[in-house]
Design an enzyme around this catalytic site. Structure first.
Site, PDB file in Angstrom:
ATOM      1  N   GLY A   1       8.958   9.940   8.362  1.00 27.99           N
ATOM      2  CA  GLY A   1       9.778   9.608   9.521  1.00 27.99           C
ATOM      3  C   GLY A   1      10.178   8.182   9.342  1.00 27.99           C
ATOM      4  CB  THR A   2       9.741   5.372   7.111  1.00 30.46           C
ATOM      5  OG1 THR A   2       8.521   5.608   7.002  1.00 30.46           O
ATOM      6  CG2 THR A   2      10.178   3.982   6.963  1.00 30.46           C
ATOM      7  N   GLY A   3      12.889   6.411   7.739  1.00 32.21           N
ATOM      8  CA  GLY A   3      13.839   6.232   7.850  1.00 32.21           C
ATOM      9  C   GLY A   3      14.628   6.606   9.401  1.00 32.21           C
ATOM     10  CB  CYS A   4      13.996   9.468  11.636  1.00 35.62           C
ATOM     11  SG  CYS A   4      14.166  10.906  10.550  1.00 35.62           S
TER      12      CYS A   4
ATOM     13  CB  THR B   1       6.032   6.235   4.416  1.00 35.71           C
ATOM     14  OG1 THR B   1       5.762   7.477   3.649  1.00 35.71           O
ATOM     15  CG2 THR B   1       5.139   5.066   4.043  1.00 35.71           C
TER      16      THR B   1
ATOM     17  CE  LYS C   1      17.123   4.128   4.634  1.00 36.68           C
ATOM     18  NZ  LYS C   1      16.963   5.280   5.600  1.00 36.68           N
TER      19      LYS C   1
END
Length: 266
Positions: free
Chosen positions: A210-213, A208, A176
């Protein structure tokens, strides 16, 4: 088509934007029934992490047994594992469970900069978990920590690091590129058959959290219905892009707010 049962193994977020809470929202938004195993109780909100209470590994194992002994799990997402003992038991359970698709979100640091994985556990993730999972989704600092090198500063290095992670045993790597300073946010999907670039315009929002979760949970929820990881990623990124576009319509917290998981319905 059968109903999809998804499992998330992660820490909590009482403000609802990341961790277990975000995963379950992403599962629900994408038509997967969510089950969960909690690895740590995290006192956090949109402003940062205030405290972490680590769950005893034996109780994490008991939760895993409760779910896996009763529910057919079609796909799983692994997030915050907190410490070496939990990494080890999750790796052991994965060998026994034979879950078709497992997405590992290599959670090490919260958006606020707070550490969520002990340094000695990183080696266990690299050695025990990577060879067992279907896809890992590191950002650039996480990839660097796994490889024990400096973070990538451009896409050429980013791609090389993704290829290096693939040699550690996982089936696919999603690098990412959100930490790059380009106008768009490039991601590279690297599999044993090659690499493919995915990009999207950066969304002008500070919300943003919690975007990765949410992305890793979306990938897990969608994969059983898609032909491969490339198709899965296209669908997941399309959903997340709109969750970011609509994030400003929520009114959650004073800091880095959450994405809008249910933008299609609200």
């Amino acid at each position: 088509m059968k109903r999809i049962n998804a499992l998330t193994i992660a820490g909590t977020d009482p403000s609802g934007g990341a961790g277990i809470q975000a995963d379950l929202k992403a599962f629900s938004a994408l038509a997967a029934y969510g089950t969960s195993v909690i690895t740590a109780l995290v006192a956090q909100n949109t402003c940062g992490v205030q405290s972490v209470y680590r769950i005893e590994p034996a109780f994490v194992d008991a939760q895993l047994n409760s779910v896996l002994s009763d529910v057919r799990i079609d796909t799983a997402k692994i997030g915050m594992l907190a410490e070496t003992a939990i990494v080890q038991l999750v790796a052991h359970r994965l060998k026994q469970a034979a879950i078709p698709f497992v997405v590992l979100d290599t959670v090490m640091v919260a958006k606020s900069g707070d550490a969520l994985l002990s340094p000695d556990a990183i080696a266990s993730v690299r050695e025990l978990l990577l060879p067992q999972v279907s896809l890992i989704t590191p950002n650039l600092p996480e990839a660097a920590a796994l490889l024990e090198c400096a973070p990538a500063h451009n896409e050429e290095v980013m791609l090389k690091q993704g290829e290096a992670l693939l040699t550690l045993g996982c089936q696919a790597v999603l690098m990412k590129g959100g930490h790059l300073s380009d106008r768009e946010s490039p991601d590279w999907l690297i599999t044993r058959s090659g690499a493919e670039r995915f990009s999207a315009p950066r969304v002008n929002t500070r919300h943003t959290h919690g975007t990765g979760c949410s992305l890793s949970a979306a990938l897990a929820a969608l994969r059983p219905r898609c032909a491969d990881w490339a198709e899965t990623l296209r669908e997941a990124k399309g959903w997340l892009q709109q969750a970011l576009v609509q994030a400003d319509t929520l009114e959650v917290g004073r800091g880095i707010g959450p994405v809008h998981h249910f933008h299609r319905w609200w």
